[in-house]
Write a protein that holds these residues in place. Structure first.
Motif, mmCIF file in Angstrom:
data_model
loop_
_atom_site.group_PDB
_atom_site.id
_atom_site.type_symbol
_atom_site.label_atom_id
_atom_site.label_comp_id
_atom_site.label_asym_id
_atom_site.label_seq_id
_atom_site.Cartn_x
_atom_site.Cartn_y
_atom_site.Cartn_z
ATOM 1 N N ASP A 169 19.127 3.337 -17.294
ATOM 2 C CA ASP A 169 17.928 2.607 -17.719
ATOM 3 C C ASP A 169 17.556 1.544 -16.690
ATOM 4 O OD1 ASP A 169 17.723 4.147 -20.013
ATOM 5 O OD2 ASP A 169 18.656 2.654 -21.322
ATOM 6 N N ALA A 170 18.568 0.817 -16.197
ATOM 7 C CA ALA A 170 18.306 -0.227 -15.199
ATOM 8 C C ALA A 170 17.767 0.383 -13.897
ATOM 9 C CB ALA A 170 19.571 -1.025 -14.921
ATOM 10 N N ASP A 171 18.304 1.538 -13.497
ATOM 11 C CA ASP A 171 17.822 2.208 -12.285
ATOM 12 C C ASP A 171 16.365 2.615 -12.435
ATOM 13 O OD1 ASP A 171 20.273 2.098 -10.937
ATOM 14 O OD2 ASP A 171 20.920 4.026 -11.764
ATOM 15 N N LEU A 172 16.028 3.199 -13.574
ATOM 16 C CA LEU A 172 14.661 3.665 -13.779
ATOM 17 C C LEU A 172 13.690 2.494 -13.863
ATOM 18 C CD1 LEU A 172 15.340 6.637 -16.223
ATOM 19 C CD2 LEU A 172 15.014 6.700 -13.734
ATOM 20 N N GLU A 173 14.148 1.374 -14.402
ATOM 21 C CA GLU A 173 13.320 0.171 -14.430
ATOM 22 C C GLU A 173 13.107 -0.352 -13.005
ATOM 23 O OE1 GLU A 173 13.691 -4.341 -16.096
ATOM 24 O OE2 GLU A 173 14.319 -2.735 -17.459
ATOM 25 N N SER A 174 14.168 -0.390 -12.206
ATOM 26 C CA SER A 174 14.050 -0.807 -10.801
ATOM 27 C C SER A 174 13.127 0.131 -10.036
ATOM 28 C CB SER A 174 15.422 -0.817 -10.125
ATOM 29 O OG SER A 174 16.212 -1.850 -10.618
ATOM 30 N N LYS A 175 13.258 1.417 -10.304
ATOM 31 C CA LYS A 175 12.399 2.404 -9.644
ATOM 32 C C LYS A 175 10.938 2.125 -9.961
ATOM 33 C CE LYS A 175 11.270 6.245 -11.394
ATOM 34 N NZ LYS A 175 11.109 7.552 -12.019
ATOM 35 N N ASP A 176 10.641 1.867 -11.224
ATOM 36 C CA ASP A 176 9.261 1.612 -11.627
ATOM 37 C C ASP A 176 8.692 0.343 -10.989
ATOM 38 O OD1 ASP A 176 9.262 3.919 -13.138
ATOM 39 O OD2 ASP A 176 9.625 2.893 -15.037
ATOM 40 N N GLU A 177 9.537 -0.651 -10.742
ATOM 41 C CA GLU A 177 9.087 -1.891 -10.097
ATOM 42 C C GLU A 177 8.843 -1.689 -8.601
ATOM 43 O OE1 GLU A 177 12.160 -4.724 -10.955
ATOM 44 O OE2 GLU A 177 11.554 -4.926 -13.052
ATOM 45 N N LEU A 178 9.697 -0.928 -7.950
ATOM 46 C CA LEU A 178 9.633 -0.745 -6.504
ATOM 47 C C LEU A 178 8.609 0.310 -6.080
ATOM 48 C CD1 LEU A 178 10.965 -1.641 -3.840
ATOM 49 C CD2 LEU A 178 12.709 0.118 -4.228
ATOM 50 N N LEU A 179 8.348 1.271 -6.924
ATOM 51 C CA LEU A 179 7.505 2.410 -6.568
ATOM 52 C C LEU A 179 6.112 2.003 -6.064
ATOM 53 C CD1 LEU A 179 7.676 5.825 -8.120
ATOM 54 C CD2 LEU A 179 5.416 4.880 -7.721
ATOM 55 N N PRO A 180 5.396 1.101 -6.714
ATOM 56 C CA PRO A 180 4.067 0.762 -6.187
ATOM 57 C C PRO A 180 4.112 0.074 -4.819
ATOM 58 C CG PRO A 180 4.466 -0.356 -8.301
ATOM 59 C CD PRO A 180 5.671 0.469 -7.992
ATOM 60 N N VAL A 181 5.187 -0.628 -4.520
ATOM 61 C CA VAL A 181 5.304 -1.296 -3.226
ATOM 62 C C VAL A 181 5.512 -0.248 -2.131
ATOM 63 C CG1 VAL A 181 6.516 -3.066 -1.906
ATOM 64 C CG2 VAL A 181 6.297 -3.305 -4.384
ATOM 65 N N VAL A 182 6.337 0.742 -2.398
ATOM 66 C CA VAL A 182 6.555 1.825 -1.425
ATOM 67 C C VAL A 182 5.260 2.620 -1.257
ATOM 68 C CG1 VAL A 182 7.888 3.908 -0.897
ATOM 69 C CG2 VAL A 182 9.024 1.929 -1.936
ATOM 70 N N TYR A 201 2.198 1.509 -1.555
ATOM 71 C CA TYR A 201 1.313 0.696 -0.721
ATOM 72 C C TYR A 201 1.734 0.797 0.749
ATOM 73 C CZ TYR A 201 -1.212 -3.222 1.248
ATOM 74 O OH TYR A 201 -2.016 -3.997 2.037
ATOM 75 N N SER A 202 3.019 0.721 1.013
ATOM 76 C CA SER A 202 3.534 0.801 2.370
ATOM 77 C C SER A 202 3.104 2.094 3.053
ATOM 78 C CB SER A 202 5.068 0.690 2.346
ATOM 79 O OG SER A 202 5.602 0.913 3.631
ATOM 80 N N VAL A 203 3.298 3.214 2.382
ATOM 81 C CA VAL A 203 2.959 4.494 3.013
ATOM 82 C C VAL A 203 1.442 4.653 3.134
ATOM 83 C CG1 VAL A 203 2.965 5.994 0.958
ATOM 84 C CG2 VAL A 203 3.591 6.930 3.168
ATOM 85 N N LYS A 204 0.694 4.123 2.202
ATOM 86 C CA LYS A 204 -0.769 4.237 2.309
ATOM 87 C C LYS A 204 -1.300 3.405 3.465
ATOM 88 C CE LYS A 204 -2.054 5.948 -2.135
ATOM 89 N NZ LYS A 204 -3.024 5.902 -3.209
ATOM 90 N N ARG A 205 -0.679 2.281 3.762
ATOM 91 C CA ARG A 205 -1.088 1.482 4.927
ATOM 92 C C ARG A 205 -0.832 2.279 6.208
ATOM 93 N NH1 ARG A 205 -4.705 -0.162 4.364
ATOM 94 N NH2 ARG A 205 -4.619 -1.127 6.389
ATOM 95 N N ARG A 206 0.287 2.960 6.261
ATOM 96 C CA ARG A 206 0.598 3.762 7.447
ATOM 97 C C ARG A 206 -0.361 4.947 7.559
ATOM 98 N NH1 ARG A 206 4.034 5.613 11.449
ATOM 99 N NH2 ARG A 206 4.452 7.817 11.227
ATOM 100 N N LEU A 207 -0.714 5.533 6.436
ATOM 101 C CA LEU A 207 -1.657 6.652 6.451
ATOM 102 C C LEU A 207 -2.992 6.253 7.065
ATOM 103 C CD1 LEU A 207 -1.205 8.467 3.038
ATOM 104 C CD2 LEU A 207 -1.226 9.543 5.278
ATOM 105 N N ALA A 208 -3.356 4.996 6.907
ATOM 106 C CA ALA A 208 -4.628 4.516 7.436
ATOM 107 C C ALA A 208 -4.623 4.415 8.957
ATOM 108 C CB ALA A 208 -4.959 3.152 6.824
ATOM 109 N N THR A 209 -3.434 4.439 9.565
ATOM 110 C CA THR A 209 -3.375 4.254 11.016
ATOM 111 C C THR A 209 -2.865 5.469 11.775
ATOM 112 O OG1 THR A 209 -1.169 3.264 10.865
ATOM 113 C CG2 THR A 209 -3.051 1.754 10.809
ATOM 114 N N GLN A 210 -1.738 6.020 11.368
ATOM 115 C CA GLN A 210 -1.144 7.116 12.147
ATOM 116 C C GLN A 210 -0.386 8.081 11.239
ATOM 117 O OE1 GLN A 210 1.213 4.987 14.976
ATOM 118 N NE2 GLN A 210 2.594 4.166 13.445
#
Length: 173
Positions: free
Chosen positions: A69-82, A84-93
């Motif tokens: 349960d704690a892992d899935l909660e951590s996953k849900d918190e971190l997922l939007p940040v990851v 965003y990170s990949v979408k920023r990279r998609l915008a450049t290269q």
């Protein structure tokens, strides 16, 4: 890390080593420790540089696989940040790994429509056979963990088949 501090590159490598050791130790007492170390290293690497989605997606995948349960909660918190990170990279290269990361993020968030769309995007830019092979390996790990938890995985199998077909096509030349 002790000498120069954490970086996404160094922690990503450490995470990969522990992920491989975890896979090799499957079923042994050491496996859980390697999984813990892999998650911690990947997470530390992503937190050291949020612009590098590689350690982030690996931390998310392993959190989903361990599945407490704690892992899935951590996953849900971190997922939007990851994401965003990949979408920023998609915008450049953008490259295969960006689309494969979006595919994996969609799978981790149970978004079948996005997963199928990102599968098509990733397959369109594959350069080497080991790229979809790596993605397939992660998806199979997610599928196995979800199957053990009694969660539906039939749609994941369709994505895996598409990756396998691309690998076969590339191998045939």
């Amino acid at each position: 890390v002790a000498d120069r501090g954490p970086s996404s590159e160094t922690c990503g490598l450490l995470g990969r080593i522990h992920k491989d050791l975890w896979a090799e130790a499957e079923g042994s007492k050491a496996a859980a420790g390697h999984l813990d170390d892999a998650i911690a290293a990947y997470r530390q690497g992503f937190e050291a540089d949020w612009r590098d989605a590689y350690p982030g997606i690996n931390a998310l995948t392993l959190l989903d696989i361990r599945g407490t349960d704690a892992d899935l909660e951590s996953k849900d918190e971190l997922l939007p940040v990851v994401r965003y990170s990949v979408k920023r990279r998609l915008a450049t290269q953008p490259d295969y790994w960006d689309y494969a990361t979006l595919l994996e993020l969609a799978v981790l968030s149970w978004n079948q429509e996005e997963a199928f769309a990102h599968t098509a995007d990733a397959l369109a830019v594959v350069r080497e056979v080991w790229e979809p092979e790596t993605t397939l390996r992660n998806l199979k790990l997610i599928e196995g963990a979800r199957t053990e938890r009694g969660e539906p995985t039939d749609w994941l199998e369709q994505i895996e088949q598409a990756l396998e077909a691309k690998m076969a096509e590339m191998a045939a030349g």
